[in-house]
Design a protein around this motif. Structure first.
Motif, short mmCIF file in Angstrom:
data_model
loop_
_atom_site.label_atom_id
_atom_site.label_comp_id
_atom_site.label_asym_id
_atom_site.label_seq_id
_atom_site.Cartn_x
_atom_site.Cartn_y
_atom_site.Cartn_z
N PHE A 22 0.85 -1.09 0.03
CA PHE A 22 -0.06 0.16 -0.07
C PHE A 22 1.01 1.30 0.02
O PHE A 22 1.30 1.64 1.00
CB PHE A 22 -1.07 0.04 1.29
N GLY A 23 1.23 1.77 -1.24
CA GLY A 23 1.99 2.84 -1.20
C GLY A 23 1.41 4.03 -0.59
O GLY A 23 0.32 4.29 -0.71
N GLY A 24 2.45 4.86 0.28
CA GLY A 24 1.87 5.97 1.06
C GLY A 24 1.33 5.65 2.54
O GLY A 24 0.95 6.39 3.36
N ALA A 25 1.16 4.20 2.71
CA ALA A 25 0.75 3.78 3.95
C ALA A 25 1.95 3.68 5.21
O ALA A 25 3.07 3.79 4.65
CB ALA A 25 0.22 2.28 3.79
N PHE A 26 1.67 3.75 6.45
CA PHE A 26 2.61 3.75 7.29
C PHE A 26 2.13 3.06 8.53
O PHE A 26 0.98 3.26 8.85
CB PHE A 26 3.08 5.12 7.61
N PRO A 27 3.11 2.30 9.41
CA PRO A 27 2.75 1.71 10.43
C PRO A 27 2.72 2.59 11.62
O PRO A 27 3.61 3.44 11.68
CB PRO A 27 3.50 0.54 10.65
N GLN A 28 1.80 2.45 12.62
CA GLN A 28 1.67 3.20 13.94
C GLN A 28 1.23 2.44 15.20
O GLN A 28 0.30 1.70 14.77
CB GLN A 28 0.98 4.61 13.60
N VAL A 29 1.99 2.60 16.27
CA VAL A 29 1.48 2.16 17.32
C VAL A 29 0.71 2.83 18.22
O VAL A 29 1.10 4.10 18.64
CB VAL A 29 2.96 1.72 18.13
N PHE A 30 -0.47 2.28 18.56
CA PHE A 30 -1.17 3.07 19.52
C PHE A 30 -1.54 2.32 21.02
O PHE A 30 -1.57 1.27 20.84
CB PHE A 30 -2.76 3.19 18.99
N PRO A 31 -1.45 3.19 22.02
CA PRO A 31 -1.71 2.54 23.62
C PRO A 31 -3.22 2.15 23.28
O PRO A 31 -4.17 2.63 22.68
CB PRO A 31 -1.41 3.78 24.36
N PRO A 32 -3.59 1.30 24.47
CA PRO A 32 -5.07 1.02 24.83
C PRO A 32 -6.22 1.95 24.95
O PRO A 32 -5.36 3.11 25.56
CB PRO A 32 -4.90 -0.17 25.74
N LEU A 78 -2.33 -5.03 12.25
CA LEU A 78 -1.11 -5.75 12.31
C LEU A 78 -0.75 -6.58 13.45
O LEU A 78 -0.31 -7.49 13.59
CB LEU A 78 0.33 -4.92 12.04
N GLU A 79 -1.07 -5.92 14.68
CA GLU A 79 -0.70 -6.59 16.13
C GLU A 79 -1.73 -5.76 16.94
O GLU A 79 -2.12 -4.69 16.78
CB GLU A 79 0.71 -6.25 16.43
N GLY A 111 -4.93 -9.08 10.83
CA GLY A 111 -5.64 -9.69 9.59
C GLY A 111 -6.61 -8.77 9.35
O GLY A 111 -7.19 -8.81 8.10
N SER A 112 -7.20 -7.71 10.06
CA SER A 112 -8.51 -7.00 9.75
C SER A 112 -8.22 -6.02 8.90
O SER A 112 -7.26 -5.07 9.23
CB SER A 112 -9.30 -6.77 10.98
N LEU A 113 -9.05 -5.47 8.24
CA LEU A 113 -8.88 -4.10 7.49
C LEU A 113 -10.24 -3.31 7.95
O LEU A 113 -11.49 -3.95 7.81
CB LEU A 113 -8.89 -4.15 5.86
N ARG A 140 -0.82 -2.34 16.81
CA ARG A 140 -0.13 -1.76 15.93
C ARG A 140 -1.02 -1.74 14.56
O ARG A 140 -1.33 -2.85 14.24
CB ARG A 140 1.35 -2.57 15.63
N LEU A 141 -1.05 -0.51 13.98
CA LEU A 141 -1.97 -0.29 12.80
C LEU A 141 -1.11 -0.08 11.65
O LEU A 141 -0.23 0.76 11.83
CB LEU A 141 -3.03 0.60 13.21
#
Length: 217
Positions: free
Chosen positions: A13-23, A41-42, A64-66, A89-90
């Motif tokens: 996915f060009g332009g996409a980026f992973p990011q971590v979020f707290p609960p 992702l996690e 695995g969900s979108l 992690r999204l």
């Protein structure tokens, strides 16, 4: 399409980026115009609907969900909020990237369409549960579908909090507690954050899952 590692997903996915979020972080608001689609992702997230001072968890989503496909492709406002249940992690995918890939890649479009169909099917099943099953029967169904056969007869930590579980099956924490008591006769015990299940077949019978399957056939 999923699951894939962060680097593979970014490449797909060009332009996409992973990011971590707290609960407990609201990633997107109910009624908002979608700017991004989120790939898990996690971790775990919930989709939440709010009316006035009341809210309900519509669905839980793991790796695995979108999320946000229907709103993004239909150019509609989001019917629910997306909130993290744990450290998550999204993959953050711009809507324009998703739409462009959907238009030019038939195999991707088929997979996304199938994913939307599965999401609609789960929503219809949840609606039927709310109309046709008691809170205890809904709890029995959830236990029957989430308990791993190799863990039968063993104490297992609940994967989500009791408050979140109550919201997810459409009841209150008080009625959830009563449901666990009712399921003692079907081989279920609970202590604090742990649950023990002895017989999935008994739970399926109590929740009338096999009866529903025969009728559908």
């Amino acid at each position: 399409m999923f699951p894939m590692s962060g680097s593979a997903a970014v490449a797909a996915f060009g332009g996409a980026f992973p990011q971590v979020f707290p609960p407990g972080v609201v990633v997107s608001e109910q009624g908002s115009t979608p700017r991004f689609v989120y790939g898990v992702l996690e971790g775990r997230v919930e989709t939440v609907v709010t009316t006035g001072q009341r809210e309900s968890t519509v669905e839980l989503h793991g790796p695995g969900s979108l999320l946000g496909l229907w709103s993004a492709l239909g150019d509609e406002t989001s019917p629910h909020a997306v909130r993290t249940c744990a450290r998550t992690r999204l993959l953050v995918i711009p809507v324009d990237t998703l739409r462009a890939l959907y238009d030019r890649e038939p195999s991707f479009a088929r997979e996304v369409t199938s994913m939307i169909v599965r999401q609609v099917g789960r929503a219809q099943a949840a609606l039927a549960d709310q109309k046709l099953r008691s809170a205890a029967e809904r709890l029995a169904r959830w236990l029957a579908e989430t308990t791993q056969p190799e863990r039968l007869g063993s104490w297992v930590k609940l994967p989500i909090s009791k408050q979140l579980l109550a919201s997810y099956i459409g009841t209150t924490p008080e009625h959830l507690a009563k449901g666990f008591i009712q399921l003692k006769d079907y081989g279920v015990e609970v202590r604090r954050k742990e649950v023990l299940v002895r017989d999935i077949a008994s739970l399926r019978s109590f929740a009338q899952l096999d009866h529903a399957t025969r009728n559908a056939a």
